[in-house]
Design an enzyme around this catalytic site. Structure first.
Site, short mmCIF file in Angstrom:
data_model
loop_
_atom_site.label_atom_id
_atom_site.label_comp_id
_atom_site.label_asym_id
_atom_site.label_seq_id
_atom_site.Cartn_x
_atom_site.Cartn_y
_atom_site.Cartn_z
N GLU A 7 -6.40 -10.37 6.52
CA GLU A 7 -5.77 -11.41 7.31
C GLU A 7 -6.87 -12.25 7.96
OE1 GLU A 7 -2.88 -9.73 10.00
OE2 GLU A 7 -1.91 -8.67 8.37
N ASN A 29 -9.58 1.46 2.39
CA ASN A 29 -9.29 1.28 3.82
C ASN A 29 -9.83 2.44 4.66
OD1 ASN A 29 -8.22 -1.19 3.56
ND2 ASN A 29 -6.12 -0.64 4.09
N GLY A 85 -17.15 -1.87 18.72
CA GLY A 85 -16.14 -2.55 19.53
C GLY A 85 -15.12 -1.59 20.08
N THR A 129 0.87 -1.18 0.00
CA THR A 129 0.00 0.00 0.00
C THR A 129 0.90 1.23 0.00
OG1 THR A 129 -1.63 -1.25 1.23
CG2 THR A 129 -1.84 1.16 1.28
N PHE A 151 -19.10 -4.65 8.52
CA PHE A 151 -18.34 -3.56 9.15
C PHE A 151 -19.20 -2.64 10.00
CE2 PHE A 151 -13.86 -3.47 8.19
CZ PHE A 151 -13.77 -4.58 7.37
N CYS A 195 -2.98 -2.27 8.88
CA CYS A 195 -3.40 -1.49 7.72
C CYS A 195 -4.21 -0.24 8.05
CB CYS A 195 -4.18 -2.38 6.76
SG CYS A 195 -3.13 -3.62 6.00
N LYS A 237 -6.72 2.00 -3.08
CA LYS A 237 -6.45 1.22 -1.87
C LYS A 237 -6.67 2.07 -0.61
CE LYS A 237 -4.98 -1.82 0.99
NZ LYS A 237 -5.72 -3.00 1.37
N ARG A 260 -0.21 -6.19 15.44
CA ARG A 260 0.14 -4.79 15.19
C ARG A 260 -1.05 -3.88 15.52
NH1 ARG A 260 3.15 -5.75 9.39
NH2 ARG A 260 1.54 -7.34 9.20
P1 NAD Z 1 4.99 -7.78 6.67
O1 NAD Z 1 5.71 -6.92 7.62
O2 NAD Z 1 4.20 -8.94 7.18
O3 NAD Z 1 6.00 -8.35 5.57
C1 NAD Z 1 6.99 -7.62 4.96
C2 NAD Z 1 8.18 -8.53 4.70
O4 NAD Z 1 9.15 -7.80 3.93
C3 NAD Z 1 8.89 -9.02 5.94
O5 NAD Z 1 8.99 -10.42 5.91
C4 NAD Z 1 10.29 -8.37 5.86
O6 NAD Z 1 11.30 -9.17 6.41
C5 NAD Z 1 10.44 -8.21 4.36
N1 NAD Z 1 11.43 -7.23 3.95
C6 NAD Z 1 11.73 -6.01 4.50
N2 NAD Z 1 12.71 -5.41 3.79
C7 NAD Z 1 13.05 -6.25 2.79
C8 NAD Z 1 14.00 -6.20 1.74
N3 NAD Z 1 14.79 -5.14 1.57
N4 NAD Z 1 14.06 -7.24 0.90
C9 NAD Z 1 13.26 -8.33 1.06
N5 NAD Z 1 12.36 -8.43 2.03
C10 NAD Z 1 12.24 -7.41 2.89
O7 NAD Z 1 4.04 -6.81 5.84
P2 NAD Z 1 2.63 -7.14 5.18
O8 NAD Z 1 1.58 -7.14 6.22
O9 NAD Z 1 2.77 -8.31 4.28
O10 NAD Z 1 2.41 -5.81 4.31
C11 NAD Z 1 3.16 -5.54 3.15
C12 NAD Z 1 2.49 -4.41 2.41
O11 NAD Z 1 1.18 -4.83 1.99
C13 NAD Z 1 2.26 -3.15 3.24
O12 NAD Z 1 2.37 -2.03 2.41
C14 NAD Z 1 0.81 -3.30 3.70
O13 NAD Z 1 0.21 -2.05 3.97
C15 NAD Z 1 0.18 -3.95 2.49
N6 NAD Z 1 -1.03 -4.73 2.79
C16 NAD Z 1 -1.09 -5.51 3.90
C17 NAD Z 1 -2.22 -6.27 4.14
C18 NAD Z 1 -2.33 -7.12 5.38
O14 NAD Z 1 -3.45 -7.55 5.71
N7 NAD Z 1 -1.23 -7.42 6.07
C19 NAD Z 1 -3.30 -6.23 3.25
C20 NAD Z 1 -3.20 -5.45 2.11
C21 NAD Z 1 -2.05 -4.69 1.89
#
Ligand code: NAD
Length: 438
Positions: free
Chosen positions: A153, A209, A254, A121, A250, A261, A205, A329
């Protein structure tokens, strides 16, 4: 197709695994060597229902592999997903250092035309920055496109395999063809792939959200008012949710939204607005209300104990920011436990999946007592707080509860019980947007 996914967290691992499941050859790259070692030895580093089965099948069948080396991971890849963190920087804007760092490294490594996809995002304008960072050192043609992820998630696999829609921001016909091919197996039921320019995709996006955060927060404010006027927010929810313009989802009141996010994305959109001289007022209210909502039950806890919880033991059920995940988080449970501990209370906590993550937090790990099951957290506890609506908390064995809890008092941040039931059982019961039961 040959794909690389850079960043193997909640989004990256689901993306990589699901695209391996549809027959692609996927290499997941992560900077965290411990995580990569775990995955190489067949251990999935996160809890996400249904993911492990796909992860094991696709690694066993050789379509999914892991590496810490960017150069090795992207070798021969037609498509590279960037699923890297975009945490809030000091000023609240999304910190792009991970994405731009990888983009800079990618330039000299590209050997043929490649589509690079921002799946993280990211604020409007990021695709242009990524393009510039790659172009500075690249000698081949490439496209950078935006493909924001909408998975939730807890149901991430289902969301990914059967998305309501896929949003793609690009004007490149080559990249469009590549995305149509990649996503075709996931949209067979006719859900759309919506193409637009990259700025609009990036904005989509945040709009999604922020809208959901507004919807939750609106209901939380209605709930707070319900408590004052003597109404029941559950009835309001049913009364308005059946209106198709509003919709049923939604609308549950709560103790505030958390997660990786909504908090950061609302903050980042607010920051983008102010950078463009626009005062997006509703977002400021949403952030303020949600901060207050997270600790909404604490005054009632204090009041119940005569203004002082020092020496009291509070059992906490639920640590994850929502059920079916181990993600903590911005979880409301953390805020509440910090406040309780600061006020001198002891905290005994149970969560089916998230205890290890809390145990690893420097400020809470050694101060909270974790228990092997929900009932053990109640032994000698003076009160129970419910912070996450895991299904197993919904119909507990109340005899076991009463044999362990010192007082029949529950502070419920997720409205998991019926008021009538609590009344009949003789509990003192505090919830959100409903009358207190005494
Ligand atoms: P996360 O923290 O779970 O995963 C990120 C991963 O990137 C980690 O494993 C970390 O070790 C790795 N990383 C960091 N620097 C790196 C590098 N230089 N090279 C390789 N790997 C590296 O994050 P996430 O929850 O998967 O979110 C990732 C993105 O997706 C964010 O922008 C988030 O906003 C977006 N997003 C998340 C969700 C969700 O539900 N978690 C849903 C939609 C969008």
């Amino acid at each position: 197709m040959k794909l690389a996914v850079v960043g193997t967290g909640y989004v990256g691992l689901v993306t990589g695994t699901c695209f391996a499941e549809t027959g692609n050859q996927v290499v997941c790259v992560d900077i965290d060597a411990r995580k990569v070692e775990k995955m190489k030895s067949g251990i999935i580093p996160i809890y996400e229902p249904g993911l492990e089965e796909l992860f094991l099948r696709n690694t066993a069948e050789g379509r999914l592999s892991f590496t810490t080396s960017l150069a090795e991971g992207i070798e021969g890849a037609e498509v590279i997903f960037l699923a890297l963190p975009t945490p809030p920087g000091e000023d609240g804007s999304a910190d792009l250092k991970y994405i731009l760092g990888v983009a800079k490294d990618l330039g000299p490594l590209l050997k043929q035309y490649t589509v690079i996809i921002d799946k993280s995002t990211v604020p409007v304008g990021t695709a242009e920055k990524v393009r510039a960072a790659i172009a500075a050192n690249a000698s081949v043609e490439f496209d950078v496109i935006s493909n924001p992820e909408f998975l939730r998630e807890g149901v991430a696999v289902e969301d990914f395999m059967k998305p309501d829609r896929v949003v793609i921001g690009t004007t490149s016909e080559k990249a469009k063809a590549s995305m149509n091919r990649l996503y075709a197996p996931l949209v067979r039921q006719g859900n759309p792939i919506i193409f637009m320019d990259e700025r609009s995709a990036e904005m989509t996006k945040y709009a999604a959200n922020a809208f959901l955060a507004v919807k939750i927060t609106f209901m939380n404010e209605i709930a707070n008012l319900c408590e004052k006027v003597g109404a029941n927010v559950d009835d309001i929810r049913r009364g308005i949710g059946t209106d198709s313009r509003i919709g049923k989802r939604f609308l549950f009141a709560g103790i505030g939204y958390g997660g990786s996010c909504f908090p950061k994305d609302v903050q980042a959109l607010s920051k983008t607005s102010s950078e463009h001289d626009y005062d997006f007022q509703i977002l400021d209210s949403v952030m303020k209300v949600n901060e207050e909502q997270k600790t909404r039950l604490l005054p009632s806890v204090l009041e119940y104990f005569g203004g002082d919880v020092k020496g009291k033991t509070i059992a906490v059920w639920g640590l994850a920011f929502k059920p079916y995940t181990d993600d903590i988080r911005e979880a409301p449970a953390l805020y509440n436990m910090r406040e309780l501990l600061a006020a001198g209370a002891h905290v005994k906590a149970y969560d089916p999946e998230a205890m290890e993550n809390v145990a690893n937090l420097a400020d809470l790990g050694s101060k909270v007592t974790f228990t092997k099951d929900a009932y053990s957290a109640l032994v000698d506890a003076d009160a129970l707080m419910i912070m996450t609506e895991w299904p197993q908390f919904r119909t507990p064995d109340f005899e076991k509860l009463e044999a362990r809890l010192k007082n029949k008092v529950i502070f419920d941040g997720r409205n998991v019980y019926e008021l009538e039931d609590m009344k009949e059982r003789g509990y003192t019961y505090f919830s959100i947007g409903r009358q207190k039961i005494n």
